[in-house]
Design a protein around this motif. Sequence first.
Motif, PDB file in Angstrom:
ATOM      1  N   MET A   1     -86.258  48.251  47.589  1.00  0.00           N
ATOM      2  CA  MET A   1     -84.666  48.091  47.659  1.00  0.00           C
ATOM      3  C   MET A   1     -84.619  48.451  49.088  1.00  0.00           C
ATOM      4  SD  MET A   1     -81.660  49.950  45.611  1.00  0.00           S
ATOM      5  CE  MET A   1     -82.519  49.643  43.941  1.00  0.00           C
ATOM      6  N   SER A   2     -83.850  47.864  50.100  1.00  0.00           N
ATOM      7  CA  SER A   2     -83.684  48.323  51.540  1.00  0.00           C
ATOM      8  C   SER A   2     -82.025  48.385  51.804  1.00  0.00           C
ATOM      9  CB  SER A   2     -84.283  47.455  52.271  1.00  0.00           C
ATOM     10  OG  SER A   2     -84.089  48.000  53.763  1.00  0.00           O
ATOM     11  N   ILE A   3     -81.508  49.737  52.198  1.00  0.00           N
ATOM     12  CA  ILE A   3     -79.951  49.641  52.619  1.00  0.00           C
ATOM     13  C   ILE A   3     -80.106  49.805  53.877  1.00  0.00           C
ATOM     14  CG2 ILE A   3     -77.943  50.825  52.002  1.00  0.00           C
ATOM     15  CD1 ILE A   3     -79.728  51.977  49.815  1.00  0.00           C
ATOM     16  N   ALA A   4     -78.988  48.923  54.939  1.00  0.00           N
ATOM     17  CA  ALA A   4     -79.154  48.987  56.311  1.00  0.00           C
ATOM     18  C   ALA A   4     -77.734  49.557  56.713  1.00  0.00           C
ATOM     19  CB  ALA A   4     -78.874  47.492  56.664  1.00  0.00           C
ATOM     20  N   VAL A   5     -78.075  50.788  57.202  1.00  0.00           N
ATOM     21  CA  VAL A   5     -76.737  51.678  57.759  1.00  0.00           C
ATOM     22  C   VAL A   5     -76.804  52.047  59.022  1.00  0.00           C
ATOM     23  CG1 VAL A   5     -75.952  52.239  55.282  1.00  0.00           C
ATOM     24  CG2 VAL A   5     -77.857  53.486  56.445  1.00  0.00           C
ATOM     25  N   LYS A   6     -75.919  52.548  59.594  1.00  0.00           N
ATOM     26  CA  LYS A   6     -75.832  53.328  61.121  1.00  0.00           C
ATOM     27  C   LYS A   6     -76.147  54.886  60.787  1.00  0.00           C
ATOM     28  CE  LYS A   6     -75.427  49.352  63.519  1.00  0.00           C
ATOM     29  NZ  LYS A   6     -76.362  49.116  64.663  1.00  0.00           N
ATOM     30  N   GLY A   7     -75.737  55.395  59.823  1.00  0.00           N
ATOM     31  CA  GLY A   7     -75.579  56.930  59.792  1.00  0.00           C
ATOM     32  C   GLY A   7     -76.003  57.196  58.291  1.00  0.00           C
ATOM     33  N   LEU A   8     -76.381  58.518  58.021  1.00  0.00           N
ATOM     34  CA  LEU A   8     -76.683  59.156  56.928  1.00  0.00           C
ATOM     35  C   LEU A   8     -75.526  60.525  56.800  1.00  0.00           C
ATOM     36  CD1 LEU A   8     -80.378  58.854  56.394  1.00  0.00           C
ATOM     37  CD2 LEU A   8     -78.619  57.214  55.833  1.00  0.00           C
ATOM     38  N   LEU A   9     -75.180  60.495  55.381  1.00  0.00           N
ATOM     39  CA  LEU A   9     -74.321  61.726  55.312  1.00  0.00           C
ATOM     40  C   LEU A   9     -74.898  62.447  54.272  1.00  0.00           C
ATOM     41  CD1 LEU A   9     -70.789  59.853  55.682  1.00  0.00           C
ATOM     42  CD2 LEU A   9     -72.197  61.242  57.449  1.00  0.00           C
ATOM     43  N   PHE A  10     -75.028  63.708  54.194  1.00  0.00           N
ATOM     44  CA  PHE A  10     -75.745  64.407  53.413  1.00  0.00           C
ATOM     45  C   PHE A  10     -74.896  65.442  52.796  1.00  0.00           C
ATOM     46  CE2 PHE A  10     -78.979  62.983  55.866  1.00  0.00           C
ATOM     47  CZ  PHE A  10     -79.955  62.509  54.943  1.00  0.00           C
ATOM     48  N   ASP A  11     -74.502  65.762  51.266  1.00  0.00           N
ATOM     49  CA  ASP A  11     -73.846  66.888  51.046  1.00  0.00           C
ATOM     50  C   ASP A  11     -74.990  67.894  51.054  1.00  0.00           C
ATOM     51  OD1 ASP A  11     -72.342  68.498  48.953  1.00  0.00           O
ATOM     52  OD2 ASP A  11     -73.651  68.122  47.734  1.00  0.00           O
ATOM     53  N   MET A  12     -74.710  68.994  50.691  1.00  0.00           N
ATOM     54  CA  MET A  12     -75.678  70.243  50.656  1.00  0.00           C
ATOM     55  C   MET A  12     -76.227  70.694  49.464  1.00  0.00           C
ATOM     56  SD  MET A  12     -75.671  73.774  52.750  1.00  0.00           S
ATOM     57  CE  MET A  12     -74.621  74.407  51.499  1.00  0.00           C
ATOM     58  N   ASP A  13     -75.394  71.614  48.804  1.00  0.00           N
ATOM     59  CA  ASP A  13     -75.474  72.327  47.495  1.00  0.00           C
ATOM     60  C   ASP A  13     -76.023  71.292  46.381  1.00  0.00           C
ATOM     61  OD1 ASP A  13     -75.605  75.087  48.077  1.00  0.00           O
ATOM     62  OD2 ASP A  13     -73.331  74.732  48.353  1.00  0.00           O
ATOM     63  N   GLY A  14     -77.081  71.462  46.103  1.00  0.00           N
ATOM     64  CA  GLY A  14     -77.819  70.361  45.030  1.00  0.00           C
ATOM     65  C   GLY A  14     -78.173  69.028  45.458  1.00  0.00           C
ATOM     66  N   THR A  15     -77.973  68.825  46.770  1.00  0.00           N
ATOM     67  CA  THR A  15     -78.342  67.562  47.353  1.00  0.00           C
ATOM     68  C   THR A  15     -79.622  67.752  48.278  1.00  0.00           C
ATOM     69  OG1 THR A  15     -76.035  66.448  47.146  1.00  0.00           O
ATOM     70  CG2 THR A  15     -77.683  65.577  48.615  1.00  0.00           C
ATOM     71  N   LEU A  16     -79.452  68.565  49.300  1.00  0.00           N
ATOM     72  CA  LEU A  16     -80.475  68.890  50.334  1.00  0.00           C
ATOM     73  C   LEU A  16     -81.089  70.380  49.826  1.00  0.00           C
ATOM     74  CD1 LEU A  16     -79.004  68.276  53.841  1.00  0.00           C
ATOM     75  CD2 LEU A  16     -80.403  67.033  52.650  1.00  0.00           C
ATOM     76  N   VAL A  17     -80.420  71.353  49.270  1.00  0.00           N
ATOM     77  CA  VAL A  17     -80.979  72.645  48.664  1.00  0.00           C
ATOM     78  C   VAL A  17     -80.623  72.611  47.194  1.00  0.00           C
ATOM     79  CG1 VAL A  17     -80.813  73.657  50.971  1.00  0.00           C
ATOM     80  CG2 VAL A  17     -79.071  74.032  49.267  1.00  0.00           C
ATOM     81  N   ASP A  18     -81.434  73.088  46.567  1.00  0.00           N
ATOM     82  CA  ASP A  18     -81.506  73.427  45.209  1.00  0.00           C
ATOM     83  C   ASP A  18     -80.734  74.934  45.037  1.00  0.00           C
ATOM     84  OD1 ASP A  18     -81.231  74.142  42.434  1.00  0.00           O
ATOM     85  OD2 ASP A  18     -83.484  73.300  42.047  1.00  0.00           O
ATOM     86  N   SER A  19     -79.327  75.096  44.924  1.00  0.00           N
ATOM     87  CA  SER A  19     -78.757  76.399  44.896  1.00  0.00           C
ATOM     88  C   SER A  19     -77.922  76.715  43.674  1.00  0.00           C
ATOM     89  CB  SER A  19     -77.826  76.750  46.220  1.00  0.00           C
ATOM     90  OG  SER A  19     -76.800  75.631  46.068  1.00  0.00           O
ATOM     91  N   ARG A  20     -78.091  75.730  42.803  1.00  0.00           N
ATOM     92  CA  ARG A  20     -77.472  75.740  41.351  1.00  0.00           C
ATOM     93  C   ARG A  20     -77.286  77.120  40.818  1.00  0.00           C
ATOM     94  NH1 ARG A  20     -75.137  70.471  38.643  1.00  0.00           N
ATOM     95  NH2 ARG A  20     -74.580  69.095  40.744  1.00  0.00           N
ATOM     96  N   SER A  21     -78.652  77.696  40.530  1.00  0.00           N
ATOM     97  CA  SER A  21     -78.666  79.030  39.696  1.00  0.00           C
ATOM     98  C   SER A  21     -77.965  79.994  40.403  1.00  0.00           C
ATOM     99  CB  SER A  21     -80.354  79.292  39.562  1.00  0.00           C
ATOM    100  OG  SER A  21     -80.786  79.581  40.757  1.00  0.00           O
ATOM    101  N   CYS A  22     -77.924  80.000  41.675  1.00  0.00           N
ATOM    102  CA  CYS A  22     -77.094  81.128  42.382  1.00  0.00           C
ATOM    103  C   CYS A  22     -75.410  80.837  42.528  1.00  0.00           C
ATOM    104  CB  CYS A  22     -77.280  81.227  44.079  1.00  0.00           C
ATOM    105  SG  CYS A  22     -79.300  81.434  44.530  1.00  0.00           S
ATOM    106  N   ILE A  23     -75.345  79.466  42.557  1.00  0.00           N
ATOM    107  CA  ILE A  23     -73.764  79.382  42.499  1.00  0.00           C
ATOM    108  C   ILE A  23     -73.265  79.416  40.937  1.00  0.00           C
ATOM    109  CG2 ILE A  23     -72.076  77.543  42.623  1.00  0.00           C
ATOM    110  CD1 ILE A  23     -73.792  76.177  44.905  1.00  0.00           C
ATOM    111  N   GLU A  24     -74.186  78.966  40.121  1.00  0.00           N
ATOM    112  CA  GLU A  24     -73.643  79.169  38.472  1.00  0.00           C
ATOM    113  C   GLU A  24     -73.555  80.808  38.119  1.00  0.00           C
ATOM    114  OE1 GLU A  24     -75.763  76.629  36.099  1.00  0.00           O
ATOM    115  OE2 GLU A  24     -74.847  74.839  36.974  1.00  0.00           O
ATOM    116  N   LEU A  25     -74.369  81.493  38.853  1.00  0.00           N
ATOM    117  CA  LEU A  25     -74.351  82.868  38.337  1.00  0.00           C
ATOM    118  C   LEU A  25     -73.021  83.686  39.174  1.00  0.00           C
ATOM    119  CD1 LEU A  25     -75.521  85.475  37.283  1.00  0.00           C
ATOM    120  CD2 LEU A  25     -76.954  85.866  39.354  1.00  0.00           C
TER     121      LEU A  25
END
Length: 214
Positions: A1-25
């Motif tokens: 599967m290939s997707i052609a785009v010009k740019g990538l947009l990343f959320d951070m918490d839960g997407t680039l980093v696993d921080s859920r335990s900290c946030i939920e606490l």
Amino acid sequence: MSIAVKGLLFDMDGTLVDSRSCIELLWRNWASRHNLNFAEIQAVMHGRRGIETIQIVAPHLDAQTEVELLLAEEALMLEGIVAIEGAQELLSSLDPNQWAVVTSAPRDLALAKLAFAGLPLPTHIVGADDVKDGKPHPAPFQMGAAKLGLTADQCLAFEDASAGIQSAHSAGAQVCLVSAAGGKDTTGLAQWQINHFAQVQIEQNNGTLNVKIK
């Protein structure tokens, strides 16, 4: 599967980093202090700015004061935050002007979390303090695309939370759910899904990113 785009947009918490335990606490402790039901908070907090979460679950409180206290606590809770598998390699393979971070965290906190997790720091970032309306409003992803000199429909957004998925979709971006840190799409709007970024391969073609999902 290939997707052609010009740019990538990343959320951070839960997407680039696993921080859920900290946030939920953090939110669990806040709920306890105010005699609130954490389950009700948990149902709406992921992907949203803190101030909007507080306005939803505790409209009787001064949201600005409460979020400032929460952010001060969160800045001290970096221990345990780790990069999502493959994120470091993927970001390092991109030109800095081909990607942006679009997060519901304030800019300084987002940069601190990314640095703690050992990820490349973005040249382009949209934080909670950069927009009037946070996710699920489309404004954050519209601004993220604009920082790359693009429109959102030229971008692929990676998200882990329904509020963020709705935001990216409403902005016009294609959306890929990242589930490694427990991400879920209750909207049905994400067109693709990965567990982690080791499943993503990028091929460059004259300014176009051909994103292959394994």
